[in-house]
Design an enzyme around this catalytic site. Structure first.
Site, PDB file in Angstrom:
ATOM      1  CG  ASP A  62      -1.839   1.173   1.292  1.00 60.06           C
ATOM      2  OD1 ASP A  62      -1.655   2.132   0.513  1.00 60.06           O
ATOM      3  OD2 ASP A  62      -2.785   1.137   2.113  1.00 60.06           O
ATOM      4  CB  ILE A  63       2.072   3.602  -2.612  1.00 56.29           C
ATOM      5  CG1 ILE A  63       0.845   4.342  -3.123  1.00 56.29           C
ATOM      6  CG2 ILE A  63       2.479   2.479  -3.561  1.00 56.29           C
ATOM      7  CD1 ILE A  63       1.155   5.193  -4.361  1.00 56.29           C
ATOM      8  CG  ASN A  89      -0.051   0.765 -12.636  1.00 52.22           C
ATOM      9  OD1 ASN A  89      -0.381   1.167 -13.755  1.00 52.22           O
ATOM     10  ND2 ASN A  89      -0.909   0.164 -11.818  1.00 52.22           N
ATOM     11  CB  SER A 142      -1.928  10.855 -17.387  1.00 54.78           C
ATOM     12  OG  SER A 142      -3.087  11.159 -18.129  1.00 54.78           O
ATOM     13  CE1 TYR A 202     -16.463  13.782 -14.277  1.00 55.05           C
ATOM     14  CE2 TYR A 202     -14.336  12.860 -14.904  1.00 55.05           C
ATOM     15  CZ  TYR A 202     -15.665  12.685 -14.553  1.00 55.05           C
ATOM     16  OH  TYR A 202     -16.188  11.428 -14.481  1.00 55.05           O
ATOM     17  CB  THR A 205      -7.342  16.973  -7.781  1.00 54.46           C
ATOM     18  OG1 THR A 205      -8.217  15.908  -8.157  1.00 54.46           O
ATOM     19  CG2 THR A 205      -8.153  18.095  -7.161  1.00 54.46           C
ATOM     20  CE  LYS A 210      -1.205   9.585 -12.592  1.00 54.80           C
ATOM     21  NZ  LYS A 210      -0.379   8.391 -12.429  1.00 54.80           N
ATOM     22  CB  VAL A 242      -6.298   2.027 -20.604  1.00 47.04           C
ATOM     23  CG1 VAL A 242      -6.366   0.506 -20.509  1.00 47.04           C
ATOM     24  CG2 VAL A 242      -5.022   2.458 -21.326  1.00 47.04           C
ATOM     25  CB  THR A 244      -8.816   0.833 -16.138  1.00 52.54           C
ATOM     26  OG1 THR A 244      -8.771   2.268 -16.062  1.00 52.54           O
ATOM     27  CG2 THR A 244      -7.735   0.334 -17.063  1.00 52.54           C
TER      28      THR A 244
END
Ligand code: NDP
Length: 298
Positions: A62-63, A89, A142, A202, A205, A210, A242, A244
């Site tokens: 758990d980072i 990731n 991203s 949207y 944050t 990123k 992607v 997800t």
């Protein structure tokens, strides 16, 4: 290269991380660790890959929890004498949907920055000392982490200044941490746009967190260039849009396609000349992080 090699992918019980483990299990010569903050979800994902004849290993990670990162580091050191591949990731996206009150945006700014930027940085600070020569590190950024996302909507002059600071070749961790804190602090009062950050929206944050990951990658690259260990390479990557949980299953690429560029970077052969410290697009092309342009989405 032979011996006791090992690769770790953070947040890999689902999504792009999961598909990256799958790809590495097939191509990396060594052990591949699927890690997850939740052991049950992690072990279920490992079982799924075992059904395909793959042999991932599992470790809880758990980072957000320093002791969890330290346990992983100790395990890697004791079992493998270090680390050969790290794919950062794990991340979160808390969309600021219409109608939500400003306090929610302020809270999202704190939580998102903590996980995506500060806790990813802590993973690096704990694991980088055990990287072996020829190690490969991949930071999942991203297209939303591209510097051109800063347009200075509220203040063109501040946006310009902010971009200059973030892209400075001399930027330090301390300065970057300060800029990320400035976003979180100013977001508490709804004043972030005055400092040049994107206005409330949207993805705001997530975008700023990123951008932080990408700017950090450039600092880390500079440090690796001066490192006494040979040929350690880091890059940041846009994996594509992607399908997800994070994209609310609206992404156009399968997770396997999303894992193409991250796993390619994780598997860069010894002593390659490029890419190093660069922003890599999902089709493996190099995109200038400061100027762009970014290729169109598929
Ligand atoms: P998902 O939401 O599908 O998966 C994210 C993974 O990160 C999950 O396994 C999640 O665990 C894990 N995670 C979250 N917080 C932590 C934590 N504190 N410690 C450990 N693991 C954690 O996202 P994607 O697969 O879509 O995204 C993967 C990466 O790619 C991210 O960095 C994302 O920002 C980036 N990206 C994704 C894009 C897309 O279109 N999907 C586009 C551009 C970039 P759990 O299952 O427990 O929640």
């Amino acid at each position: 290269m032979s011996g006791n090699r090992v690769a770790v992918v953070t947040g890999s019980n689902q999504g792009i991380g999961f598909a990256t483990v799958k790809e590495l299990c097939a191509k990396f010569e060594g052990s591949v660790y699927l890690t997850a903050r939740n052991e049950e979800r992690g072990l279920a994902a490992v079982e799924e890959l075992k059904k395909l004849g793959l042999q991932p290993k599992f470790h809880q990670l758990d980072i957000n929890d320093e002791s969890s990162v330290l346990k992983l580091r100790d395990h890697l050191k004791d079992t493998y004498g270090g680390l050969d591949v790290l794919v950062n990731n794990a991340a979160i996206l808390l969309p600021f949907k219409e109608g939500l009150p400003d306090e929610v945006f302020a809270e999202h700014a704190k939580t998102t920055m903590q996980t995506n930027y500060f806790d990813t940085q802590r993973v690096c600070k704990i694991l980088f000392p055990i990287l072996k020569p020829h190690a490969r590190v991949v930071n999942l950024s991203s297209m939303l982490g591209h510097l051109t996302q800063i347009t200075g909507e509220d203040s063109v002059a501040m946006g310009y200044e902010l971009k200059a600071k973030l892209s400075s070749p001399d930027l330090t961790y301390e300065e970057l941490d300060g800029l990320m804190k400035n976003f979180v602090d100013s977001a508490q009062k709804g004043e972030h746009a005055k400092y040049g950050w994107p206005a409330t929206g949207y993805y705001t944050t997530y975008i700023v967190s990123k951008i932080g990951v990408s700017a950090m990658t450039r600092i880390q690259h500079r440090d690796f260039e001066r490192d006494s260990r040979e040929d350690i390479i880091i890059n940041h990557v846009h994996p594509g849009y992607v399908n997800t949980q994070m994209s609310e299953y609206r992404g156009v690429l399968t997770i396997e396609k999303g894992a193409v560029a991250p796993s390619w970077l994780a598997l860069l052969p010894p002593n390659v000349q490029e890419p190093k410290g660069l922003f890599v697009w999902c089709d493996k092309t190099i995109v200038d992080w400061v100027k762009g342009p970014m290729p169109p989405l598929d």
